[in-house]
Design a protein around this motif. Sequence first.
Motif, mmCIF file in Angstrom:
data_model
loop_
_atom_site.group_PDB
_atom_site.id
_atom_site.type_symbol
_atom_site.label_atom_id
_atom_site.label_comp_id
_atom_site.label_asym_id
_atom_site.label_seq_id
_atom_site.Cartn_x
_atom_site.Cartn_y
_atom_site.Cartn_z
ATOM 1 N N THR A 46 0.854 -1.185 0.000
ATOM 2 C CA THR A 46 0.000 0.000 0.000
ATOM 3 C C THR A 46 0.887 1.232 0.000
ATOM 4 O OG1 THR A 46 -1.873 1.079 1.098
ATOM 5 C CG2 THR A 46 -0.149 0.161 2.517
ATOM 6 N N GLY A 47 0.328 2.382 -0.327
ATOM 7 C CA GLY A 47 1.120 3.603 -0.363
ATOM 8 C C GLY A 47 0.502 4.610 -1.309
ATOM 9 N N ARG A 48 1.356 5.479 -1.840
ATOM 10 C CA ARG A 48 0.908 6.477 -2.803
ATOM 11 C C ARG A 48 1.655 6.290 -4.125
ATOM 12 N NH1 ARG A 48 -2.289 10.226 -0.460
ATOM 13 N NH2 ARG A 48 -2.188 10.410 1.816
ATOM 14 N N ILE A 49 1.065 6.800 -5.191
ATOM 15 C CA ILE A 49 1.688 6.683 -6.505
ATOM 16 C C ILE A 49 3.079 7.311 -6.498
ATOM 17 C CG2 ILE A 49 1.481 7.332 -8.943
ATOM 18 C CD1 ILE A 49 -0.478 5.184 -8.046
ATOM 19 N N SER A 50 3.257 8.332 -5.692
ATOM 20 C CA SER A 50 4.563 9.005 -5.623
ATOM 21 C C SER A 50 5.675 8.051 -5.191
ATOM 22 C CB SER A 50 4.490 10.194 -4.664
ATOM 23 O OG SER A 50 4.098 9.777 -3.364
ATOM 24 N N HIS A 51 5.327 6.990 -4.446
ATOM 25 C CA HIS A 51 6.347 6.022 -4.041
ATOM 26 C C HIS A 51 6.948 5.333 -5.261
ATOM 27 C CE1 HIS A 51 4.208 5.654 0.137
ATOM 28 N NE2 HIS A 51 4.793 6.819 -0.040
ATOM 29 N N PHE A 52 6.103 4.982 -6.228
ATOM 30 C CA PHE A 52 6.608 4.373 -7.460
ATOM 31 C C PHE A 52 7.510 5.348 -8.206
ATOM 32 C CE2 PHE A 52 2.568 1.885 -7.047
ATOM 33 C CZ PHE A 52 3.139 0.624 -6.957
ATOM 34 N N LEU A 53 7.072 6.619 -8.260
ATOM 35 C CA LEU A 53 7.832 7.623 -8.999
ATOM 36 C C LEU A 53 9.219 7.814 -8.388
ATOM 37 C CD1 LEU A 53 5.043 10.339 -9.576
ATOM 38 C CD2 LEU A 53 5.490 8.229 -10.860
ATOM 39 N N GLU A 54 9.268 7.796 -7.050
ATOM 40 C CA GLU A 54 10.552 7.993 -6.371
ATOM 41 C C GLU A 54 11.471 6.798 -6.578
ATOM 42 O OE1 GLU A 54 9.135 8.556 -2.443
ATOM 43 O OE2 GLU A 54 8.370 10.582 -2.804
ATOM 44 N N TYR A 55 10.949 5.588 -6.441
ATOM 45 C CA TYR A 55 11.776 4.386 -6.601
ATOM 46 C C TYR A 55 12.291 4.247 -8.036
ATOM 47 C CZ TYR A 55 11.310 2.058 -2.074
ATOM 48 O OH TYR A 55 11.420 1.715 -0.748
ATOM 49 N N LEU A 56 11.408 4.550 -9.001
ATOM 50 C CA LEU A 56 11.774 4.352 -10.403
ATOM 51 C C LEU A 56 12.446 5.580 -11.021
ATOM 52 C CD1 LEU A 56 8.486 2.601 -11.598
ATOM 53 C CD2 LEU A 56 10.679 1.522 -11.084
ATOM 54 N N ASN A 57 12.396 6.704 -10.300
ATOM 55 C CA ASN A 57 12.992 7.952 -10.769
ATOM 56 C C ASN A 57 12.413 8.352 -12.131
ATOM 57 O OD1 ASN A 57 14.653 10.224 -10.642
ATOM 58 N ND2 ASN A 57 16.349 9.189 -11.698
ATOM 59 N N ILE A 58 11.080 8.333 -12.221
ATOM 60 C CA ILE A 58 10.397 8.729 -13.449
ATOM 61 C C ILE A 58 9.257 9.670 -13.097
ATOM 62 C CG2 ILE A 58 10.952 6.597 -14.705
ATOM 63 C CD1 ILE A 58 8.141 5.591 -14.104
ATOM 64 N N GLY A 59 8.747 10.373 -14.102
ATOM 65 C CA GLY A 59 7.631 11.277 -13.905
ATOM 66 C C GLY A 59 6.297 10.537 -13.962
ATOM 67 N N LEU A 60 5.203 11.284 -13.736
ATOM 68 C CA LEU A 60 3.876 10.670 -13.707
ATOM 69 C C LEU A 60 3.477 10.125 -15.085
ATOM 70 C CD1 LEU A 60 1.327 10.033 -12.092
ATOM 71 C CD2 LEU A 60 0.462 12.306 -12.690
ATOM 72 N N ASN A 61 3.768 10.877 -16.149
ATOM 73 C CA ASN A 61 3.372 10.418 -17.492
ATOM 74 C C ASN A 61 4.076 9.123 -17.887
ATOM 75 O OD1 ASN A 61 1.537 12.485 -17.860
ATOM 76 N ND2 ASN A 61 2.970 13.818 -18.922
#
Length: 397
Positions: A46-61
């Motif tokens: 569980t978490g927020r979408i921002s966690h994926f962005l931080e781990y993968l170092n990519i933007g939302l798009n």
Amino acid sequence: MRAGDSFTMVNRGKTSFDAETFRLLYLPIIGTDAFALYQLMLSFSTGRISHFLEYLNIGLNPFVEALNKLTGLSLVHVYDDHTRLYFKVESPLNFEEFLADEFYRQLLISKIGENRVSGLSKTIEPKGKEISKKFHEIYKVSFNQPDEPQGQGAHANNNFDMGAFQSLMTRQGLHFNDENKEVLALYALAEKFELNWYELFKLAEQTANADKSLNVSQLTHRLSATHEPQRPLSEFPKAFADLIVTSKAHEPEAFLKQIKAQAGGFVSNDERKILAHLSRQNLVPEVQNILIHYVLVQQKNATLSSSFVNTLANDWMRNKVFTAEKAVERIMERNEGAKAKAAQAAAAQAAKRPAKLKKEAPKWSNPNYENKTSQEQLAKLEKIRLESLKKLKGETE
């Protein structure tokens, strides 16, 4: 989808994952971002979408694009209840299942080429006599129990059987122009329009080129047109509504024979050639029937003329007329256009005619005329009258 949206993984820890198979078979198709995102999803709960962005170092798009690639292959399912997102991660196919599936195999070929895929398919064959036991020899099974429902992913419940499709193609003499590209297109069309292999084959057969090769572009146009919302019959004039129903119930030659018989005529060989040409041009039978009726009944021609018929057929094909309803709409538009041109021509002709001079009646002829001549003016007029009379008398004497 926003970076601050919350998510929950609904089946964490219930997914089988073969890292080598995923690297060799899925990576070329989904790309590095989706490849990394899938594996990260196996670790998060569980978490927020921002966690994926931080781990993968990519933007939302790029994240959304990677997620779409995973959902497109049924590796991930996404649910949104407007308060949070729920992700369900599915197990990827194993090595043998992937390469045995024609859809996935063709998808991989489109990325890394057939030679490499063939190399991946090579296996070492065992030698010697197989001494393995059969299932029924070891396990006792009761066949009285009801069948267990089997899990069905997006690809599992797809009833599109490419093997059966290609077998029927061979029997009917059809062939591909670009097998890899067209096979993938057929899978996509079957999924998009929810068709089984036989339904799609019949349409592919109808839209095939004259050399018996598949015309996927024409097939796509046909499916797109026939799946558009059709105008209800109640909105057509009754005569046209009846014609639409009749056109869907007859083959073109039978329809033509019926119209000719009503007028005491017969179908000529030239007319049969015209119908054959229309079929080769992939004009749908029900549309051919509307065209036949328009030429013979509405335009009151005795026979089908190839030049007139081809002009109409070309216009309808360019305007993607693939249903009887669309054909009738095209005729109604043509009729309205003809009326508008006739009205414009009549107006132009009228403008060229010289205007008629209008002779006004004298004012005194009006029954409501009021004589406003003064006494002084009447005296002057009387004097002039008397002088004129004297002159006339002098001339006559």
